[in-house]
Enzyme design. Sequence first.
Site, short mmCIF file in Angstrom:
data_model
loop_
_atom_site.label_atom_id
_atom_site.label_comp_id
_atom_site.label_asym_id
_atom_site.label_seq_id
_atom_site.Cartn_x
_atom_site.Cartn_y
_atom_site.Cartn_z
N SER A 1 -8.71 2.51 8.24
CA SER A 1 -9.11 2.39 6.84
C SER A 1 -8.13 1.53 6.05
CB SER A 1 -9.22 3.78 6.21
OG SER A 1 -9.58 3.69 4.84
N LYS B 1 -8.79 -3.00 5.29
CA LYS B 1 -8.93 -3.54 3.93
C LYS B 1 -7.87 -4.61 3.65
CE LYS B 1 -9.10 0.50 1.70
NZ LYS B 1 -9.46 1.61 2.61
N ASP C 1 -15.81 0.68 6.11
CA ASP C 1 -14.82 1.65 5.64
C ASP C 1 -15.39 2.54 4.54
OD1 ASP C 1 -12.04 2.72 5.36
OD2 ASP C 1 -12.28 1.88 3.35
N ARG D 1 -15.73 10.90 6.45
CA ARG D 1 -14.49 11.60 6.81
C ARG D 1 -14.21 12.72 5.83
NH1 ARG D 1 -10.27 7.14 6.44
NH2 ARG D 1 -8.81 8.86 6.74
N HIS E 1 0.86 -1.18 0.00
CA HIS E 1 0.00 0.00 0.00
C HIS E 1 0.89 1.23 0.00
CE1 HIS E 1 -3.40 2.65 0.92
NE2 HIS E 1 -2.56 3.28 1.72
#
Length: 446
Positions: A185, A189, A163, A170, A84
Site C-alpha cells: 500500500s 503509491k 490500493d 483490509r 511518508h
Amino acid sequence: MASMADLIRKKRDGGVLSKEEICTFIRCITDGTMEECQTGAMLMAIWQKGMVQEEIQTLTREMMSSGEVMSWPKEWAGLVVDKHSTGGVGDKVSLVLAPALAACGCKVPMISGRGLAHTGGTLDKLESIPGFSVRQSTAEIHEMLRSVGCCIVGQTEVLVPADRILYARRDITSTVDSLPLIAGSIISKKGAESLYALVLDVKFGRAALYKDMDSARELAQLLVGVGKGLGMRTAAVLSRMDAVIGQCVGNSLEVIESLETLKGKGPADLMELVTTLGGVLLQMTGMASDESEGRKRILDAVIGGAALDKFQAMMEAQGVANETTLRLCSAHADYHSILRRSHYQMELETLVDGVVVDVCGLTLAEIVNELGAGRSSAEGLINHSVGAELLVMLGQRVRKGESWLRLHYEDLAPSADQISRLQSALVVEDCGKYVVEALVVEVLLP
C-alpha cells in the site's frame, strides 16, 4: 490457467504465488471481476501465511501499475522527493517539510491521507484553512511543482486504484496489520509518484502502530527494500512516538503551530524531525554532501523564511485567497480571525507539585477524536476546531493547581470519565527526574 479459488488455496496452504498469479489477482481486483468474499479470503491468506520478498515486490509493482504512473520533465531528474509517516499524535511534519524542501530546490508531489482512529491526517489539517483544496488533477500537480515546487494533495482517482479497493477490504477483514499488505500500500503509491528519493518516518511507542523498536525496524527494512526494488532511493528513520509532537493536537491548532514553526518559532522536537527527514532526502539527492549539511540547509530554509514563502505560495496555488495567506503568514497573525476557533475552552490543572515526566499522547489523541476532531470511518465528518494544547513541557517543574492542558471543544462537552483519563495521561513526580530520550533513534540509508 488457475482459477481464483486455486490461487487462494495456494496461498492459504503456504505456497509462493508466481508473478503471473499476483498479476491476475491485482487485475481482477481492479476490473471488478473478483468476488468480495474471494478478496477477503486472499487477504486473510496473505495475513496468515505472509509473503516472501519476491512476492511483495511483485505485489507492489502490480498495484503501482494498476493506474496512472506520473512522469516528470527531464530537467527535474534527481529532484522529485517525498516522505511518508506511519502516523502519530500531533504529527504536522509534512506542513513544514514540504515547503522547506521546495525552498531547497526539490520538487515535492506530496500525496497524503486523512486521519483514521487516533492518528491525525495531513489533508484534514490543511482543510481547516478556508479555501484550501486537496483535490487536484495530475495537470494541476505538474503546474504547482513547476511554479511553487511543492503541493500536498489527496490521492487522485486514477492513481493506484487497486490500493483503494484493497485498503477498504483490509479494514473490514482485520488484515490492516499485514506487513506485505502495508508495504504494498505505502510503496505502490510512492512508486506511482515516480520519485527519485523517498524517506520514511517509521514510528514506534505507545502512540504508534508498532509499540516496540524491533517491530518498527522490521517494517522499515522491508519498506526500504521494496522501495529500492522499484528504483527509488529509499531511507527510513526510526522515531519515538510516546507523547505529542509539538504542543498541539487537533487540525486547526496544528496548522497554527506549523505556521509558527515556519516563522522560526517551532518546538524543538518538531524541528528535529523536519531537519532529520529533510537532511536525509537532500543527502540522497546529492544536494547535500551528508545528512548534517542537509539538516543545516533545511533549518536555514525554515529560520530564514524561505519555507514560509513556499507555504504561502502553495496555499494560493491550492485555492486559498491571497488576503487570507498574507494574514496567516504575517509576523503577528490573528490566526483565529481566519481559522475556526472552538466555542468552548477548558483548562485542566495539575493535581500535585513536581516534575512532568510523561504525557501519554495516545490518551490525548483518543479523547480529542472522541470530542469530534477525528473520525471512526473514512467517510466520517470532523470538526477542525476541536483539539488540545499542552501548556507544560516534559521535564518542566510545576506546582499544584497550575494549568497544564487547554481543551478546545464544542457541543460535545468532555465527560467526567474523559477528564479523568486526561488527568491520568499527565505524570508528575515529586522527586521526578525527566530523562531525555533521543527522538530519532536510527537512520536506515539505502
